[in-house]
Design a protein around this motif. Structure first.
Motif, mmCIF file in Angstrom:
data_model
loop_
_atom_site.group_PDB
_atom_site.id
_atom_site.type_symbol
_atom_site.label_atom_id
_atom_site.label_comp_id
_atom_site.label_asym_id
_atom_site.label_seq_id
_atom_site.Cartn_x
_atom_site.Cartn_y
_atom_site.Cartn_z
ATOM 1 N N VAL A 72 0.839 -1.204 0.000
ATOM 2 C CA VAL A 72 0.000 0.000 0.000
ATOM 3 C C VAL A 72 0.874 1.253 0.000
ATOM 4 N N CYS A 73 1.916 1.248 0.827
ATOM 5 C CA CYS A 73 2.802 2.418 0.913
ATOM 6 C C CYS A 73 3.538 2.688 -0.400
ATOM 7 N N ARG A 74 3.853 1.653 -1.138
ATOM 8 C CA ARG A 74 4.565 1.832 -2.412
ATOM 9 C C ARG A 74 3.760 2.656 -3.412
ATOM 10 N N VAL A 75 2.442 2.568 -3.359
ATOM 11 C CA VAL A 75 1.619 3.270 -4.338
ATOM 12 C C VAL A 75 0.852 4.450 -3.760
ATOM 13 N N CYS A 76 0.937 4.641 -2.475
ATOM 14 C CA CYS A 76 0.198 5.721 -1.814
ATOM 15 C C CYS A 76 0.902 7.070 -2.014
ATOM 16 N N SER A 78 0.247 9.867 -0.365
ATOM 17 C CA SER A 78 0.229 10.672 0.862
ATOM 18 C C SER A 78 1.388 10.319 1.790
ATOM 19 N N MET A 79 2.281 11.286 2.023
ATOM 20 C CA MET A 79 3.405 11.065 2.943
ATOM 21 C C MET A 79 2.905 10.811 4.361
ATOM 22 N N ARG A 80 1.902 11.550 4.768
ATOM 23 C CA ARG A 80 1.368 11.397 6.122
ATOM 24 C C ARG A 80 0.847 9.975 6.338
ATOM 25 N N LEU A 81 0.088 9.455 5.378
ATOM 26 C CA LEU A 81 -0.445 8.101 5.507
ATOM 27 C C LEU A 81 0.670 7.059 5.455
ATOM 28 N N LYS A 82 1.620 7.233 4.540
ATOM 29 C CA LYS A 82 2.748 6.291 4.460
ATOM 30 C C LYS A 82 3.474 6.211 5.792
ATOM 31 N N ASN A 83 3.820 7.363 6.350
ATOM 32 C CA ASN A 83 4.561 7.373 7.604
ATOM 33 C C ASN A 83 3.752 6.737 8.732
ATOM 34 N N TRP A 84 2.449 7.015 8.756
ATOM 35 C CA TRP A 84 1.592 6.431 9.785
ATOM 36 C C TRP A 84 1.543 4.910 9.648
ATOM 37 N N LEU A 85 1.366 4.415 8.428
ATOM 38 C CA LEU A 85 1.304 2.973 8.194
ATOM 39 C C LEU A 85 2.633 2.289 8.526
ATOM 40 N N LEU A 86 3.735 2.883 8.108
ATOM 41 C CA LEU A 86 5.042 2.273 8.375
ATOM 42 C C LEU A 86 5.350 2.225 9.868
ATOM 43 N N ARG A 87 4.924 3.242 10.602
ATOM 44 C CA ARG A 87 5.093 3.192 12.059
ATOM 45 C C ARG A 87 4.323 2.026 12.661
ATOM 46 N N ARG A 88 3.159 1.700 12.098
ATOM 47 C CA ARG A 88 2.337 0.591 12.609
ATOM 48 C C ARG A 88 3.054 -0.755 12.495
ATOM 49 N N ILE A 89 3.945 -0.915 11.510
ATOM 50 C CA ILE A 89 4.656 -2.198 11.362
ATOM 51 C C ILE A 89 6.060 -2.142 11.962
ATOM 52 N N LEU A 101 7.402 7.142 -4.380
ATOM 53 C CA LEU A 101 6.576 6.052 -4.884
ATOM 54 C C LEU A 101 7.459 4.834 -5.168
ATOM 55 N N GLU A 102 6.916 3.666 -4.922
ATOM 56 C CA GLU A 102 7.581 2.381 -5.159
ATOM 57 C C GLU A 102 8.779 2.125 -4.247
ATOM 58 N N SER A 103 9.071 3.014 -3.271
ATOM 59 C CA SER A 103 10.151 2.731 -2.328
ATOM 60 C C SER A 103 9.731 1.551 -1.457
ATOM 61 N N THR A 104 10.712 0.736 -1.044
ATOM 62 C CA THR A 104 10.402 -0.515 -0.356
ATOM 63 C C THR A 104 11.238 -0.690 0.900
ATOM 64 N N PRO A 105 10.635 -0.512 2.071
ATOM 65 C CA PRO A 105 11.331 -0.890 3.302
ATOM 66 C C PRO A 105 11.278 -2.413 3.463
ATOM 67 N N ASP A 106 12.185 -2.957 4.244
ATOM 68 C CA ASP A 106 12.275 -4.395 4.456
ATOM 69 C C ASP A 106 10.938 -4.973 4.921
ATOM 70 N N VAL A 107 10.480 -6.032 4.271
ATOM 71 C CA VAL A 107 9.192 -6.649 4.586
ATOM 72 C C VAL A 107 9.315 -7.613 5.770
ATOM 73 N N PHE A 108 10.482 -8.228 5.944
ATOM 74 C CA PHE A 108 10.662 -9.172 7.036
ATOM 75 C C PHE A 108 10.936 -8.461 8.364
ATOM 76 N N TYR A 123 12.358 7.308 -5.088
ATOM 77 C CA TYR A 123 11.559 6.424 -5.932
ATOM 78 C C TYR A 123 12.249 5.077 -6.123
ATOM 79 N N ASP A 124 11.544 3.999 -5.826
ATOM 80 C CA ASP A 124 12.009 2.629 -6.053
ATOM 81 C C ASP A 124 13.272 2.264 -5.270
ATOM 82 N N ALA A 125 13.607 3.036 -4.233
ATOM 83 C CA ALA A 125 14.744 2.680 -3.376
ATOM 84 C C ALA A 125 14.331 1.545 -2.445
#
Length: 195
Positions: A72-76, A78-89, A101-108, A123-125
């Motif tokens: 979801v964060c890769r395509v969202c 909104s910076m505010r929503l991305k940051n909020w979602l990433l904090r949740r995980i 867009l398309e940036s990818t933090p570690d999934v594991f 982008y895409d980092a």
């Protein structure tokens, strides 16, 4: 033909054969790179490579939830929503952090990532906190300092610290720490001289 190491790991349930920092079998090249001192090595046993053991490292449900959030964060936009979602995980996200867009933090192991105030992940980092190897996997925290910039398509490996105000050029592979206010580029990324 070049062989690439596939990255992916986690820091939860680990077996008794885990070795921290692997001091007993480090090579000379490991000694010169401080990131290896911040990486935890987890041995795996059996006929298959370490990727087959990922469910022992992280609960599959946790990885699935992380994956959906990252997707979801890769395509969202909104910076505010991305940051909020990433904090949740579990990602530590400072004030004013921008994810392209398309940036990818570690999934594991997103909980091993710290991105300090006003940093940019382009982008895409990709920010990796794990590496799956043949007989072990490694995990390590990644810190992207205040006002640092990671360019489009760059990959940051586990255990790396990107200093405050540093800049990582697009499509670079960051295998070592980046000093504060330095600019690095290339594969592997090296400090660029200012002309």
């Amino acid at each position: 033909m070049k062989r690439f190491k596939i990255a992916a790991c986690e820091r939860s349930s680990v077996s008794d054969d885990t070795r921290t920092n692997g001091d007993d079998d480090r090579t000379a090249s490991d000694e010169s790179n401080p990131r290896y001192g911040r990486v935890t090595r987890h041995s795996t046993v059996g006929p298959y490579n370490s990727i087959f053991h990922w469910t022992d490292a992280r609960h599959p449900l946790r990885v699935m939830v992380n994956y959906v959030v990252v997707l979801v964060c890769r395509v969202c936009p909104s910076m505010r929503l991305k940051n909020w979602l990433l904090r949740r995980i579990g990602v530590t996200v400072g004030t004013g952090v921008a994810w392209g867009l398309e940036s990818t933090p570690d999934v594991f192991w997103p909980d091993l990532i710290t991105v300090e105030d006003h940093a940019i992940v382009g982008y895409d980092a990709t920010v990796l906190c794990h590496e799956f190897l043949q007989e072990e996997y490694r995990t390590g925290e990644v810190v992207i300092g205040e006002r640092a910039m990671v360019g489009a398509g760059a990959v940051v490996l586990p255990g790396v610290e990107v200093g405050a105000g540093a800049q990582v050029a697009a499509n670079s592979l960051v295998t070592e720490d980046v000093p504060p206010d330095a600019t690095v580029a290339g594969v592997p990324a090296t400090v660029q001289d200012e002309d």
